[in-house]
Design a protein around this motif. Structure first.
Motif, mmCIF file in Angstrom:
data_model
loop_
_atom_site.group_PDB
_atom_site.id
_atom_site.type_symbol
_atom_site.label_atom_id
_atom_site.label_comp_id
_atom_site.label_asym_id
_atom_site.label_seq_id
_atom_site.Cartn_x
_atom_site.Cartn_y
_atom_site.Cartn_z
ATOM 1 N N PRO A 93 -2.996 7.235 15.202
ATOM 2 C CA PRO A 93 -4.299 6.971 14.583
ATOM 3 C C PRO A 93 -4.229 6.087 13.345
ATOM 4 O O PRO A 93 -5.081 5.208 13.157
ATOM 5 C CB PRO A 93 -4.812 8.374 14.240
ATOM 6 C CG PRO A 93 -4.159 9.266 15.242
ATOM 7 C CD PRO A 93 -2.793 8.680 15.447
ATOM 8 N N HIS A 94 -3.238 6.292 12.478
ATOM 9 C CA HIS A 94 -3.223 5.455 11.271
ATOM 10 C C HIS A 94 -2.593 4.100 11.523
ATOM 11 O O HIS A 94 -2.769 3.180 10.730
ATOM 12 C CB HIS A 94 -2.610 6.201 10.075
ATOM 13 C CG HIS A 94 -1.138 6.100 9.915
ATOM 14 N ND1 HIS A 94 -0.273 7.037 10.410
ATOM 15 C CD2 HIS A 94 -0.350 5.187 9.269
ATOM 16 C CE1 HIS A 94 0.969 6.720 10.092
ATOM 17 N NE2 HIS A 94 0.949 5.602 9.407
ATOM 18 N N GLY A 105 2.297 10.985 10.195
ATOM 19 C CA GLY A 105 1.095 10.676 9.438
ATOM 20 C C GLY A 105 1.441 10.117 8.072
ATOM 21 O O GLY A 105 2.573 9.705 7.807
ATOM 22 N N VAL A 106 0.456 10.099 7.197
ATOM 23 C CA VAL A 106 0.628 9.530 5.851
ATOM 24 C C VAL A 106 1.353 10.530 4.962
ATOM 25 O O VAL A 106 0.897 11.655 4.779
ATOM 26 C CB VAL A 106 -0.743 9.180 5.236
ATOM 27 C CG1 VAL A 106 -0.568 8.614 3.834
ATOM 28 C CG2 VAL A 106 -1.480 8.179 6.120
ATOM 29 N N SER A 133 0.857 -1.175 0.000
ATOM 30 C CA SER A 133 0.000 0.000 0.000
ATOM 31 C C SER A 133 0.896 1.229 0.000
ATOM 32 O O SER A 133 2.121 1.127 -0.096
ATOM 33 C CB SER A 133 -0.933 0.004 1.220
ATOM 34 O OG SER A 133 -0.203 0.251 2.404
ATOM 35 N N ILE A 191 1.645 3.057 2.432
ATOM 36 C CA ILE A 191 2.464 3.185 3.646
ATOM 37 C C ILE A 191 3.084 1.863 4.097
ATOM 38 O O ILE A 191 3.816 1.840 5.081
ATOM 39 C CB ILE A 191 1.635 3.771 4.813
ATOM 40 C CG1 ILE A 191 0.430 2.889 5.097
ATOM 41 C CG2 ILE A 191 1.222 5.196 4.511
ATOM 42 C CD1 ILE A 191 -0.338 3.301 6.342
ATOM 43 N N TYR A 195 1.393 9.561 14.655
ATOM 44 C CA TYR A 195 1.141 8.459 13.727
ATOM 45 C C TYR A 195 0.239 7.379 14.330
ATOM 46 O O TYR A 195 -0.153 6.430 13.637
ATOM 47 C CB TYR A 195 2.470 7.818 13.303
ATOM 48 C CG TYR A 195 3.387 7.502 14.450
ATOM 49 C CD1 TYR A 195 3.177 6.389 15.259
ATOM 50 C CD2 TYR A 195 4.466 8.325 14.745
ATOM 51 C CE1 TYR A 195 4.004 6.103 16.319
ATOM 52 C CE2 TYR A 195 5.309 8.048 15.806
ATOM 53 C CZ TYR A 195 5.079 6.934 16.586
ATOM 54 O OH TYR A 195 5.905 6.663 17.646
ATOM 55 N N ALA A 250 -5.693 2.196 12.558
ATOM 56 C CA ALA A 250 -6.609 1.956 11.436
ATOM 57 C C ALA A 250 -6.197 0.772 10.567
ATOM 58 O O ALA A 250 -7.015 0.273 9.791
ATOM 59 C CB ALA A 250 -6.706 3.216 10.574
ATOM 60 N N GLN A 251 -4.951 0.320 10.683
ATOM 61 C CA GLN A 251 -4.474 -0.779 9.848
ATOM 62 C C GLN A 251 -4.941 -2.127 10.400
ATOM 63 O O GLN A 251 -5.100 -2.297 11.614
ATOM 64 C CB GLN A 251 -2.952 -0.763 9.753
ATOM 65 C CG GLN A 251 -2.373 0.537 9.254
ATOM 66 C CD GLN A 251 -2.930 0.954 7.912
ATOM 67 O OE1 GLN A 251 -2.945 0.179 6.969
ATOM 68 N NE2 GLN A 251 -3.403 2.180 7.836
#
Length: 233
Positions: free
Chosen positions: A184-185, A138-139, A11, A13, A182, A188-189
């Protein structure tokens, strides 16, 4: 220390890194260099200058232009051995193959999965510590490129990546603080190992930021509770 190169992405990231094998690097990385929860960085090649003088300056430890790095964490390891299950007779063993066929390419590999947590921009100056220009969690906007080399980060670089100094109370007020933007993401994974790698990150930050031990202990307990609840269903 450079430990490998990017060979695949799942993906924007999530990247797969192939660890350097024998004779692929000046110093062959050991298991501790690509351990679970290890922070790594990858230079964003699309932002690097193709000027030969600039590349020479970088090799000498001084850079006219800033270098942008993607910062990530190793969260999984795969051992690849295509010969597994092929139990038939062999004309040569591994030692004989290395001796009589030095050009033989071994298909065994160690693959690590890296999740990108943010970006860091720095400028190297000869004779002094690198100057950190900016840090972002973050992304990232840019993706990485195949064959980009991955290197481990020192404790000081990890500390810099997590220590922000934003104007809090006005233009003349600088209040440095520990930041984990970082998280939160990561949550989410969909990976059963990511909660564990988050706990491993917190363990490292407890060592690097003893002044924030109370805050990190609260975050650690919350993640441990979340992991326990998700495991029990």
């Amino acid at each position: 220390m450079k430990i490998g190169k990017i060979v695949k992405s799942d993906s924007h990231i999530n990247y797969v890194c192939q660890i350097f094998g024998p004779r692929e690097a000046d110093i062959q990385p050991g298991p501790a260099d690509y351990a679970f929860g290890r922070f790594v960085r990858i230079a964003v090649r699309s932002e690097r200058s193709d000027d030969p003088d600039a590349l020479l300056d970088e090799a000498l430890g001084q850079s006219r232009e800033p270098i942008t790095y993607a910062v990530g964490v190793i969260y999984d390891t795969i051992l690849q051995n295509p010969a597994f299950g092929a139990l038939g007779p062999r004309l040569s063993n591994e030692t004989q193959v290395e001796l009589f066929s030095p050009d033989y390419i071994s298909e065994k590999a160690v693959l690590t999965y890296v999740m990108i947590l943010g970006m860091m921009e720095e400028r190297s100056v000869f004779g002094s510590e690198p100057e950190i220009l900016s840090v972002m969690h973050g992304v990232p906007l840019l993706s990485l490129e195949l064959d980009s080399e991955i290197e481990t980060m020192t404790d000081e670089e990890v500390r810099t990546f997590h220590f922000f100094a934003d104007p809090a109370g006005g233009p003349d007020s600088q209040s440095p603080y520990l930041h984990m933007g970082y998280v939160p993401h990561i949550i989410a994974q969909r990976s059963s190992l990511l909660p564990m790698v988050t706990l491993r990150i917190i363990d490292q930050l407890e060592r690097l930021f003893p002044q924030n031990l109370a805050l990190l202990s609260i975050v650690k307990r919350n993640f441990a509770w979340r992991l326990k609840v998700e495991t029990t269903g």
